[in-house]
Design an enzyme around this catalytic site. Structure first.
Site, mmCIF file in Angstrom:
data_model
loop_
_atom_site.group_PDB
_atom_site.id
_atom_site.type_symbol
_atom_site.label_atom_id
_atom_site.label_comp_id
_atom_site.label_asym_id
_atom_site.label_seq_id
_atom_site.Cartn_x
_atom_site.Cartn_y
_atom_site.Cartn_z
ATOM 1 N N SER A 50 -8.414 9.882 -9.316
ATOM 2 C CA SER A 50 -7.945 8.449 -9.064
ATOM 3 C C SER A 50 -6.318 8.942 -8.437
ATOM 4 O O SER A 50 -5.514 9.606 -9.000
ATOM 5 C CB SER A 50 -8.107 7.692 -10.215
ATOM 6 O OG SER A 50 -9.398 7.150 -10.452
ATOM 7 N N HIS A 53 -3.825 1.505 -11.056
ATOM 8 C CA HIS A 53 -4.495 1.711 -12.513
ATOM 9 C C HIS A 53 -4.108 2.862 -13.185
ATOM 10 O O HIS A 53 -4.492 3.185 -14.361
ATOM 11 C CB HIS A 53 -5.963 1.584 -12.449
ATOM 12 C CG HIS A 53 -6.852 2.629 -11.789
ATOM 13 N ND1 HIS A 53 -7.255 2.699 -10.564
ATOM 14 C CD2 HIS A 53 -7.251 3.836 -12.175
ATOM 15 C CE1 HIS A 53 -8.171 3.521 -10.243
ATOM 16 N NE2 HIS A 53 -7.986 4.477 -11.387
ATOM 17 N N ASP A 81 -4.848 -2.169 -5.640
ATOM 18 C CA ASP A 81 -4.761 -0.902 -6.603
ATOM 19 C C ASP A 81 -3.826 0.015 -5.861
ATOM 20 O O ASP A 81 -4.217 1.433 -6.006
ATOM 21 C CB ASP A 81 -6.332 -0.332 -6.735
ATOM 22 C CG ASP A 81 -6.402 0.354 -8.049
ATOM 23 O OD1 ASP A 81 -5.514 0.335 -8.951
ATOM 24 O OD2 ASP A 81 -7.474 1.148 -8.021
#
Length: 350
Positions: free
Chosen positions: A291, A154, A184
């Site tokens: 992230s 992402h 992911d």
């Protein structure tokens, strides 16, 4: 006429005039040199012909195939996997992996946050992705000296260009190698990079609740931010979006990546296209921009890739905004990353 002989020491009896006495006992005599029977014949010696020695076994040539097989067996025995051994021999980028916890930091400094940060920070980068409708900021972990970097899908999903900045401040352009939206995960490669410091990928199956962990990333663009905490839980079901329109620059309206956990939505709406994976839960402070960054154990090994975090944001009656980490963060176990690495390297775009 027969001759007779006296034995040595045997004499006849004589009278006083020197004449032999009549009737004196006569003694049988024996030959002076009797012929004794010959010794028994000895059996002939049989000559045993010695068998020629067996030829020594031929040594097998240790050519490239034998060497590859030997290294592959060793690699499999120590946990890194045969793929990494073959890549090393054939000159491709290699990944430092460990099936057990290794001491990236000195044993005497195990668990020391400052020592862990100094050892691992050069292996964590900031990622800036430019998209048609905005930008996304995240983090990544260097896994090879040639510039392979693991991050979240992402973070780079839908990017038209990707810029990566190392802890030393040097910037590179990066290209996407492969993606896996269901986990992911994404693999990117820096252009023209060499001599980088790769992180050591540990073994997430050995992680226990309560273990000390350190997180390194670029929350809100603050490159190289270090936080610490513990492992709060294991095997948490975390659901994230696989839709590019739900990218980090869009989710929640303020750069927070939406996810759902325990039946609740956090950081916005995940949309209708989602995926669920098992995650490590930590209370180490994580914020938007973490992230794709590193979750590290007390010995300095990467045990997870930080992927989802809840950052509360609400407006109080006084008009002030309460935002920041509430100690609810999740990381993709590093064993999941290692098992997916060959697929990512193949150029897959699942």
């Amino acid at each position: 006429m027969t001759e007779s002989f006296r034995r040595s020491g045997e004499y006849e009896s004589y009278d006083g005039y020197g004449n032999p006495q009549q009737g004196a006992p006569q003694h049988a005599s024996s030959p002076v040199n009797p012929e004794w029977p010959p010794p028994p014949a000895q059996p002939p010696v049989q000559q045993v012909m010695a068998e020629p020695p067996a030829p020594a076994p031929k040594k097998r040539a240790r050519g490239p195939l034998a060497l590859l097989a030997a290294v592959a067996i060793v690699a499999a025995a120590i946990g890194g996997g045969t793929a990494y051994a073959f890549q090393e021999l054939t000159g491709n980028d290699t990944v430092a992996t460990s099936s057990t916890s290794t001491n990236v930091v000195p044993a005497a400094k195990k668990g020391d946050v400052a020592t862990i940060a100094a050892a691992v920070s050069p292996s964590v980068v900031e990622i800036s992705a430019t998209m048609s409708n905005g930008s996304s900021t995240g983090s990544g972990v260097i896994i090879t000296s040639g510039g392979e970097i693991v991050t979240n899908n992402h973070v780079i999903s839908g990017a038209s260009s990707i810029k990566v900045t190392t802890s030393s401040g040097k910037s590179y352009t990066a290209k996407v190698v492969g993606t896996d939206s269901k986990k992911d995960l994404a693999l990117i490669k820096l252009e023209g990079a060499s001599g980088l410091k790769p992180a050591t990928l540990g073994n997430s199956s050995g992680v226990q609740v309560g273990d000390t962990v350190v997180a390194i990333g670029s929350p809100e663009g603050l490159s190289g931010t270090v936080t610490s905490g513990i492992v709060s839980a294991l095997n948490r079901d975390v659901t994230v979006s696989t839709d590019e329109s739900q990218g980090q620059g869009q989710g929640g309206g303020d750069g927070r990546w939406p996810f759902s956990f325990g039946g609740q939505q956090f950081n916005g709406d995940t949309g209708s296209s989602t995926t669920t994976y098992k995650a490590i839960q930590t209370d180490a402070s994580l914020n938007p921009g973490n992230s794709g960054g590193a979750l590290i154990d007390a010995a300095g090994n990467i045990i997870g890739i930080n992927s989802a975090m809840y950052s509360a944001s609400s407006q109080s009656s006084s008009g002030s905004s309460d935002a920041g980490s509430v100690g609810l963060g999740f990381a993709i176990p590093i064993n999941t990353v290692k098992s997916d690495l060959a697929t990512l390297r193949s150029g897959s775009t699942n």
